[in-house]
Scaffold this motif. Structure first.
Motif, PDB file in Angstrom:
ATOM      1  N   PRO A 113      -0.588  -9.575  89.798  1.00 13.75           N
ATOM      2  CA  PRO A 113      -1.154 -10.090  90.919  1.00 13.75           C
ATOM      3  C   PRO A 113      -1.668  -8.884  91.925  1.00 13.75           C
ATOM      4  O   PRO A 113      -2.427  -9.116  92.736  1.00 13.75           O
ATOM      5  N   GLU A 114      -0.875  -7.663  91.838  1.00 15.11           N
ATOM      6  CA  GLU A 114      -1.093  -6.893  92.841  1.00 15.11           C
ATOM      7  C   GLU A 114      -2.078  -5.735  92.333  1.00 15.11           C
ATOM      8  O   GLU A 114      -2.567  -4.764  92.990  1.00 15.11           O
ATOM      9  N   ALA A 115      -2.288  -5.761  91.001  1.00 17.39           N
ATOM     10  CA  ALA A 115      -3.211  -4.637  90.159  1.00 17.39           C
ATOM     11  C   ALA A 115      -4.776  -4.748  90.782  1.00 17.39           C
ATOM     12  O   ALA A 115      -5.080  -3.506  91.379  1.00 17.39           O
ATOM     13  N   LYS A 116      -5.340  -5.747  91.145  1.00 16.76           N
ATOM     14  CA  LYS A 116      -6.767  -5.708  91.941  1.00 16.76           C
ATOM     15  C   LYS A 116      -6.615  -5.231  93.228  1.00 16.76           C
ATOM     16  O   LYS A 116      -7.478  -4.277  93.505  1.00 16.76           O
ATOM     17  N   GLY A 117      -5.717  -5.514  94.087  1.00 15.13           N
ATOM     18  CA  GLY A 117      -5.404  -5.150  95.288  1.00 15.13           C
ATOM     19  C   GLY A 117      -5.330  -3.608  95.521  1.00 15.13           C
ATOM     20  O   GLY A 117      -5.732  -2.944  96.384  1.00 15.13           O
ATOM     21  N   VAL A 118      -4.354  -3.026  94.510  1.00 14.28           N
ATOM     22  CA  VAL A 118      -4.355  -1.477  94.693  1.00 14.28           C
ATOM     23  C   VAL A 118      -5.542  -0.966  94.184  1.00 14.28           C
ATOM     24  O   VAL A 118      -5.810   0.084  94.781  1.00 14.28           O
ATOM     25  N   VAL A 119      -6.397  -1.484  93.290  1.00 18.36           N
ATOM     26  CA  VAL A 119      -7.657  -0.820  92.979  1.00 18.36           C
ATOM     27  C   VAL A 119      -8.416  -0.695  94.005  1.00 18.36           C
ATOM     28  O   VAL A 119      -9.119   0.299  94.510  1.00 18.36           O
ATOM     29  N   LEU A 120      -8.591  -1.888  94.775  1.00 16.70           N
ATOM     30  CA  LEU A 120      -9.694  -1.972  95.911  1.00 16.70           C
ATOM     31  C   LEU A 120      -9.105  -1.134  97.097  1.00 16.70           C
ATOM     32  O   LEU A 120      -9.763  -0.507  97.862  1.00 16.70           O
ATOM     33  N   GLY A 121      -7.614  -1.034  97.512  1.00 16.67           N
ATOM     34  CA  GLY A 121      -6.847  -0.235  98.516  1.00 16.67           C
ATOM     35  C   GLY A 121      -7.307   1.135  98.199  1.00 16.67           C
ATOM     36  O   GLY A 121      -7.800   1.933  99.120  1.00 16.67           O
ATOM     37  N   MET A 122      -6.963   1.544  97.062  1.00 19.72           N
ATOM     38  CA  MET A 122      -7.413   3.299  96.581  1.00 19.72           C
ATOM     39  C   MET A 122      -8.691   3.463  96.878  1.00 19.72           C
ATOM     40  O   MET A 122      -8.903   4.443  97.220  1.00 19.72           O
ATOM     41  N   LEU A 123      -9.693   2.581  96.538  1.00 21.02           N
ATOM     42  CA  LEU A 123     -11.182   2.845  96.535  1.00 21.02           C
ATOM     43  C   LEU A 123     -11.587   2.849  97.696  1.00 21.02           C
ATOM     44  O   LEU A 123     -12.321   3.968  98.220  1.00 21.02           O
ATOM     45  N   PHE A 124     -10.939   2.383  98.771  1.00 25.93           N
ATOM     46  CA  PHE A 124     -11.440   2.372 100.163  1.00 25.93           C
ATOM     47  C   PHE A 124     -10.676   3.163 100.870  1.00 25.93           C
ATOM     48  O   PHE A 124     -10.861   3.468 102.112  1.00 25.93           O
ATOM     49  N   VAL A 128      -6.733   8.748  99.654  1.00 23.76           N
ATOM     50  CA  VAL A 128      -6.696   8.756  98.389  1.00 23.76           C
ATOM     51  C   VAL A 128      -7.455   9.974  97.758  1.00 23.76           C
ATOM     52  O   VAL A 128      -8.603  10.191  98.158  1.00 23.76           O
ATOM     53  N   PRO A 129      -6.819  11.048  97.160  1.00 20.69           N
ATOM     54  CA  PRO A 129      -7.900  12.155  96.593  1.00 20.69           C
ATOM     55  C   PRO A 129      -8.948  11.538  96.006  1.00 20.69           C
ATOM     56  O   PRO A 129      -9.160  10.484  95.272  1.00 20.69           O
ATOM     57  N   ALA A 130      -9.985  12.218  96.341  1.00 16.64           N
ATOM     58  CA  ALA A 130     -11.332  12.035  95.792  1.00 16.64           C
ATOM     59  C   ALA A 130     -11.423  12.222  94.217  1.00 16.64           C
ATOM     60  O   ALA A 130     -12.207  11.093  93.664  1.00 16.64           O
ATOM     61  N   SER A 131     -10.540  12.677  93.725  1.00 16.54           N
ATOM     62  CA  SER A 131     -10.571  12.634  91.983  1.00 16.54           C
ATOM     63  C   SER A 131     -10.065  10.985  91.672  1.00 16.54           C
ATOM     64  O   SER A 131     -10.383  10.596  90.548  1.00 16.54           O
ATOM     65  N   VAL A 132      -9.002  10.668  92.545  1.00 14.57           N
ATOM     66  CA  VAL A 132      -8.613   9.281  92.194  1.00 14.57           C
ATOM     67  C   VAL A 132      -9.732   8.255  92.013  1.00 14.57           C
ATOM     68  O   VAL A 132      -9.803   7.447  91.343  1.00 14.57           O
ATOM     69  N   ARG A 133     -10.443   8.342  93.158  1.00 12.47           N
ATOM     70  CA  ARG A 133     -11.470   7.379  93.500  1.00 12.47           C
ATOM     71  C   ARG A 133     -12.534   7.553  92.678  1.00 12.47           C
ATOM     72  O   ARG A 133     -13.042   6.383  92.091  1.00 12.47           O
ATOM     73  N   ALA A 134     -12.877   8.705  92.120  1.00  9.84           N
ATOM     74  CA  ALA A 134     -13.874   8.824  91.204  1.00  9.84           C
ATOM     75  C   ALA A 134     -13.366   8.068  89.665  1.00  9.84           C
ATOM     76  O   ALA A 134     -14.143   7.490  89.188  1.00  9.84           O
ATOM     77  N   GLU A 135     -12.264   8.318  89.537  1.00 10.90           N
ATOM     78  CA  GLU A 135     -11.662   7.528  88.377  1.00 10.90           C
ATOM     79  C   GLU A 135     -11.766   6.164  88.109  1.00 10.90           C
ATOM     80  O   GLU A 135     -12.048   5.549  87.402  1.00 10.90           O
ATOM     81  N   ILE A 136     -11.332   5.525  89.369  1.00 12.78           N
ATOM     82  CA  ILE A 136     -11.721   4.152  89.735  1.00 12.78           C
ATOM     83  C   ILE A 136     -13.023   3.375  89.583  1.00 12.78           C
ATOM     84  O   ILE A 136     -13.253   2.575  89.000  1.00 12.78           O
ATOM     85  N   ARG A 137     -13.996   4.293  90.221  1.00  5.51           N
ATOM     86  CA  ARG A 137     -15.638   4.094  89.982  1.00  5.51           C
ATOM     87  C   ARG A 137     -15.822   4.307  88.483  1.00  5.51           C
ATOM     88  O   ARG A 137     -16.829   3.552  88.015  1.00  5.51           O
ATOM     89  N   ARG A 138     -15.261   5.007  87.813  1.00  4.84           N
ATOM     90  CA  ARG A 138     -15.728   5.338  86.039  1.00  4.84           C
ATOM     91  C   ARG A 138     -15.377   3.995  85.675  1.00  4.84           C
ATOM     92  O   ARG A 138     -15.995   3.479  84.964  1.00  4.84           O
ATOM     93  N   GLY A 139     -14.060   3.491  85.841  1.00  5.68           N
ATOM     94  CA  GLY A 139     -13.427   2.295  85.126  1.00  5.68           C
ATOM     95  C   GLY A 139     -14.415   1.380  85.833  1.00  5.68           C
ATOM     96  O   GLY A 139     -14.460   0.188  84.992  1.00  5.68           O
ATOM     97  N   TRP A 140     -14.785   1.032  87.027  1.00  5.17           N
ATOM     98  CA  TRP A 140     -15.460   0.121  87.421  1.00  5.17           C
ATOM     99  C   TRP A 140     -17.021  -0.166  87.020  1.00  5.17           C
ATOM    100  O   TRP A 140     -17.294  -1.100  86.303  1.00  5.17           O
TER     101      TRP A 140
END
Length: 206
Positions: A113-124, A128-140
């Motif tokens: 239940p929290e997985a999606k929330g952490v993805v959105l939280g990290m993205l915005f 959070v390091p830019a490299s991590v947000r870039a990884e999330i964007r790649r997954g997206w």
């Protein structure tokens, strides 16, 4: 004369296989810990102890705790994409594949239940390091492409904007579900969206 033993895999192949198995085990353990403790309280020490992997190895494989958490969360996207890939579900109608995608999404949200929330939280989050947000964007982006591949018809490929709309619908339904305390099944929130996309598929096939 006895049959000779099959040749063993080259050392490099064995090492690569062990490395992949370690990554998958760590990701599974991380998801379990997140379910038990929440994202904010999961530590590298907990992951290291539960997975039986040295903390230095975790950092070698993933680079940072944030990147590990990001990959654990976005790996759910990859799992859904793998289970709905056209080559995996050959012979299924697009409508049945749509049902399967929504079922998989509902199961993933309910189990994590929290997985999606952490993805959105990290993205915005600006912290959070830019490299991590870039990884999330790649997954997206990969998830969007998986939806395009799953629902494209020979006579009418699914446009990327439609796949992005489907993904946005997942996020919106998730936010309503989570904000309501997860008191109702997530499938209840997703059902109207499934009907809308089913109508789109029917019109595309007409």
């Amino acid at each position: 004369m006895s049959a000779s033993a099959p040749p063993s895999a080259p050392p490099a192949a064995q090492k690569n296989r062990r490395g992949l198995e370690t990554r998958q085990r760590v990701l599974a353990v991380t998801r379990d810990l997140i379910r038990a403790h929440g994202y904010a309280d999961v530590t590298l020490d907990q992951i290291s102890g539960s997975a039986g992997v040295a903390k230095s190895s975790l950092l070698w494989h993933f680079g940072s705790k944030e990147m590990l958490l990001a990959e654990a969360a976005t790996s759910l996207f990859k799992q859904i994409g793998q289970e709905t890939a056209p080559q995996v579900r050959a012979g299924e109608t697009p409508a049945r594949r749509l049902d399967r995608v929504f079922e998989q999404v509902a199961q993933a949200f309910a189990a994590n239940p929290e997985a999606k929330g952490v993805v959105l939280g990290m993205l915005f989050s600006g912290s959070v390091p830019a490299s991590v947000r870039a990884e999330i964007r790649r997954g997206w982006d990969s998830h969007v492409q998986a939806l395009v591949d799953a629902f494209s018809l020979p006579q009418r490929p699914m446009p990327a904007p439609m796949a992005r709309l489907m993904l946005a619908t997942f996020q919106g339904c998730y936010c309503h579900w989570y904000a309501g305390g997860c008191s109702e099944p997530i499938a209840t929130f997703l059902e109207p969206a499934r009907e809308l996309f089913r109508m789109w598929l029917e019109s595309a096939a007409a």
